[in-house]
Structures are given as structure tokens and as C-alpha cells.
Design an enzyme around this catalytic site. Structure first.
Site, mmCIF file in Angstrom:
data_model
loop_
_atom_site.group_PDB
_atom_site.id
_atom_site.type_symbol
_atom_site.label_atom_id
_atom_site.label_comp_id
_atom_site.label_asym_id
_atom_site.label_seq_id
_atom_site.Cartn_x
_atom_site.Cartn_y
_atom_site.Cartn_z
ATOM 1 N N ASP A 64 -6.000 -13.974 5.054
ATOM 2 C CA ASP A 64 -5.479 -14.062 6.432
ATOM 3 C C ASP A 64 -4.045 -14.585 6.426
ATOM 4 O OD1 ASP A 64 -6.561 -16.465 5.512
ATOM 5 O OD2 ASP A 64 -7.381 -17.074 7.451
ATOM 6 N N LYS A 116 -10.393 -14.707 -0.340
ATOM 7 C CA LYS A 116 -10.887 -15.522 0.772
ATOM 8 C C LYS A 116 -11.795 -16.585 0.156
ATOM 9 C CE LYS A 116 -11.307 -16.374 5.215
ATOM 10 N NZ LYS A 116 -10.190 -16.859 6.051
ATOM 11 N N ASP A 139 -1.795 -0.950 4.382
ATOM 12 C CA ASP A 139 -1.333 -0.305 5.624
ATOM 13 C C ASP A 139 -0.342 -1.213 6.343
ATOM 14 O OD1 ASP A 139 -2.907 1.992 5.326
ATOM 15 O OD2 ASP A 139 -3.484 1.991 7.445
ATOM 16 N N ASP A 158 -6.942 -2.345 1.180
ATOM 17 C CA ASP A 158 -6.836 -1.227 2.128
ATOM 18 C C ASP A 158 -6.071 -1.674 3.362
ATOM 19 O OD1 ASP A 158 -7.441 1.346 3.291
ATOM 20 O OD2 ASP A 158 -8.955 0.318 4.509
ATOM 21 N N TYR A 202 -16.424 -1.640 -0.832
ATOM 22 C CA TYR A 202 -16.579 -0.187 -0.752
ATOM 23 C C TYR A 202 -17.753 0.327 -1.577
ATOM 24 C CZ TYR A 202 -12.220 0.969 1.688
ATOM 25 O OH TYR A 202 -11.232 1.113 2.611
HETATM 26 C C1 IPM Z 1 -6.899 4.787 1.791
HETATM 27 C C2 IPM Z 1 -7.772 5.364 2.857
HETATM 28 C C3 IPM Z 1 -9.158 5.518 2.286
HETATM 29 C C4 IPM Z 1 -9.663 4.136 1.920
HETATM 30 C C5 IPM Z 1 -10.164 6.231 3.211
HETATM 31 C C6 IPM Z 1 -9.662 7.602 3.609
HETATM 32 C C7 IPM Z 1 -11.515 6.316 2.581
HETATM 33 O O1 IPM Z 1 -7.739 4.569 3.995
HETATM 34 O O2 IPM Z 1 -6.734 5.423 0.734
HETATM 35 O O3 IPM Z 1 -6.351 3.702 1.997
HETATM 36 O O4 IPM Z 1 -10.170 3.408 2.778
HETATM 37 O O5 IPM Z 1 -9.535 3.770 0.758
HETATM 38 MG MG MG Z 2 -6.368 2.937 3.888
#
Ligand code: IPM
Ligand code: MG
Length: 353
Positions: free
Chosen positions: A218, A186, A246, A242, A141
Site C-alpha cells: 500500500d 504485505k 498498471d 499486476d 493467480y
Molecule cells: C496483464 C493482464 C493479465 C494479468 C490479464 C489479461 C490476465 O492484466 O498482463 O497484466 O492479469 O496478468
Molecule cells: Mg494487468
């Protein structure tokens, strides 16, 4: 007296933040605590009002307060691939960097009452209780990045001290939990991951009571679905975290339930739901405020060391779910559907007891 900077943001942000602040007020009167809140602009709303997603005044206010509560940011109105146009996400990244919030904690706990809303088998997800500790101010990032004609690049760049301080957070958290850390990388391909693995191992030597496992990213993605109960604390690079967070959140079947804490050393911590701004349902009183309410609980715990009030919020959320109250996103047959404000109300009543 604790001073909170509140960034409602865009879309459903303001509605869910409003409920969370009301919950904080309920907790404050119950436990005799004092909070002062001040709102500021960040995200798309700040682009509209000030031409920039993170105005200097907002960053300054966040730096001088005791904690930051954020709703959600972004929306189609500000979506663009034009590198010269401001984007709401830049505000969030600027805030993370500007507050030096290098550790992002994302607890994933399956609520018994919601076990049926996951797409996975109950026996796989029952009792899942893990935390993703995501590095938040480095890696892909924030490495060198550019667009040059038809070519573009982003760089995965870490220094050992960045890995070390993140791993310390993970080990210290594991000491208070079940004592297991999975460091995810990785290392079979990436040089930065070999540095990560080496540093994680060296840091782990200082925590003899914690078991350290190295896992390739992975494989981790696969294991999270196959056998999520093996995980206690997962520590990993920014982009890996990230994606994995999710994925892990879907074990619970509901993005609307998960809170997060971003912590550094120098500046106040930031607390936010992990869901987005859901512009399609904004302003309709249907958004689920629970993730933001649970973010307030994390704030009480990590920024103010107020464990009992934090548990009061978490207990109230569990009681309300067990009592059958559901917002639309987690609704199932035979349950009582409530809106954003009503969900806040029943949680507050549960806290009052
Ligand atoms: C998160 C979100 C953010 C990220 C975006 C909105 C920049 O997906 O907080 O996980 O990628 O960190
Ligand atoms: Mg995110």
C-alpha cells in the site's frame, strides 16, 4: 537463425504485431540477422477456431521456438462470468505457466517528448526509469481456488524457491542498473509475505552491491505517485505486480508505449505490450504499435543478447517521438497525427537512418 512464434491474438493485436514484425525485418537487414516467424492462435481467436484459448499445438510451437511475440487478447465477445465457459485470459495464463515464465519485466521509462501527456507534474516524472519485476506463475493467480455455492476463494501461496528465483532476476537486473531493489509485500498482514520478505533478504545477501529495501504494497502504491524516482527495480507478488505495473505505467501517461518481457529458465521468453486488445478501435489503423515494437527490442536484448539492434529500435522510437509523430492516444497540439501503419513506417525509416 532465430525462430519466432507469433501470436497476434485479438482486437488490435494483429495490426500492432504486423508493424512490429516489419520493424524486425528492417533490423534484420540492417544488422544482417535472420529471423523466421510462424503464427499460431491464442486467445479469443483460438476459442472461435478451436474451442479452447490455448490449443496444444500453439503451446508446443511456443516451447520449441526461440522466442514468442504476443499482440493482445480478449474482447467483449468472450467476456463471461460463467465458470464453465472458456475465456481468452486462460490462454495467456496457460502460456505463462506452460512456458514456466516466472519473471515478468515491465520497464517504465518516461519519454521526454511525452512528458506533457502524463497527468502528473513534469518535475515528479522527469527521468523516471524503473522496472517492475512481477512474479508470474504463482501467488494469487495460481493458488487453490474454487466456487462453492455462495462462497468463493483464491489462495496466495508461495514456496521459498519461487521467491528466491524471482528475487535473483531482480538483483541481477539491479546490478546492471542503479543497484537498488524494492521488494514489495504485505508482511504486516500476510504469512506468505513474511516468507517473501525473509527469502528476499536471504537472497539479497548474495548481492552485496545491491541495496535491498522492503516496502509494504500500500505504501508502494502511494510512493509511486509521490516520488517515483526513488525506484530502480520493484520485485513483487503476482497480483501486487499486476496492479502496481498498471499504476506505474500511467507515470508515462500512455499505456500504448510500454513493453514487457516474461522470462523463465527452461522455455523461450515471451514478449508483449502491456496494453489490452482495445476492441473498440480494432481494424481502424489508429492503434499505437509502439509498445509491441518496443517488445521486439526487449526480445532482441533478453532472448538473443542483441543489444545493438535493440538500442537501434529504442533510439528510433525516441527520434520519431522527438520528431513530433503521434498516434491518436498520445496526440497533443501541434504534433503530426499518424495511423498504425504510418507510425511503423516512420520508425522503420529512422532505423534505416
Ligand atoms: C496483464 C493482464 C493479465 C494479468 C490479464 C489479461 C490476465 O492484466 O498482463 O497484466 O492479469 O496478468
Ligand atoms: Mg494487468
Amino acid at each position: 537463425m532465430h525462430r519466432l512464434t507469433v501470436l497476434p491474438g485479438d482486437g488490435i493485436g494483429p495490426e500492432v504485431v504486423r508493424e512490429a514484425i516489419e520493424v524486425l525485418n528492417t533490423v534484420a537487414s540492417k544488422f544482417n540477422l535472420e529471423f523466421e516467424t510462424e503464427e499460431a492462435l491464442m486467445g479469443g481467436c483460438a476459442i472461435d477456431a478451436a474451442g479452447t484459448p490455448l490449443p496444444e499445438t500453439t503451446l508446443e510451437l511456443c516451447r520449441t521456438g526461440d522466442a514468442v511475440l504476443l499482440g493482445a487478447i480478449g474482447g467483449p465477445k468472450w467476456d463471461t462470468t460463467d465458470p464453465d465457459k472458456p475465456r481468452p485470459e486462460q490462454g495467456l495464463l496457460g502460456l505463462r505457466k506452460g512456458l514456466e515464465l516466472f519473471a515478468n519485466l515491465r520497464p517504465v521509462k518516461v519519454f521526454d517528448a511525452l512528458i506533457e501527456s502524463s497527468t502528473l507534474k513534469p518535475e515528479v516524472i522527469h527521468d523516471v526509469d524503473l522496472v517492475v519485476v512481477r512474479e508470474l506463475t504463482g501467488g494469487l493467480y495460481f493458488g487453490a481456488s474454487a466456487r462453492e455455492g455462495d462462497r468463493a476463494y483464491d489462495t496466495l501461496d508461495y514456496q521459498a524457491y519461487e521467491v528466491e528465483r524471482l528475487m535473483k532476476v531482480a538483483f541481477e537486473l539491479a546490478e546492471k542498473r542503479r543497484g537498488v531493489v524494492h521488494s514489495v509485500d504485505k508482511a504486516n498482514v500476510l504469512e506468505s509475505s513474511r516468507l517473501w520478505r525473509q527469502t528476499a533478504g536471504a537472497t539479497g545477501a548474495g548481492y552485496p552491491d545491491v541495496e535491498l529495501n522492503h516496502m509494504l504494497v500500500d505504501n508502494c502504491a502511494m510512493q509511486l505517485i509521490r516520488n517515483p524516482k526513488q525506484f530502480d527495480v520493484i520485485a513483487t507478488e503476482n497480483l501486487f505486480g499486476d496492479i502496481l505495473s498498471d499504476e506505474a505505467s500511467m507515470l508515462t501517461g500512455s499505456l500504448g508505449m510500454l513493453a514487457s518481457a516474461s522470462l523463465g529458465e527452461r522455455y523461450p521468453g515471451l514478449y508483449e505490450p502491456i496494453h489490452g486488445s482495445a476492441p473498440d478501435i480494432a481494424g481502424q489503423d489508429v492503434a499505437n504499435p509502439i509498445a509491441t515494437i518496443l517488445s521486439v527490442a526487449l526480445m532482441l536484448r533478453y532472448s538473443f543478447d542483441l543489444e545493438t539492434p535493440a538500442l537501434a529500435i529504442e533510439g528510433a522510437v525516441e527520434a520519431v517521438l522527438a520528431g513530433g509523430f503521434r498516434t491518436a492516444d498520445i496526440m497533443s497540439e501541434g504534433k503530426t497525427m499518424v495511423g498504425t501503419v504510418q507510425m511503423g513506417d516512420v520508425i522503420r525509416r529512422a532505423i534505416e537512418g
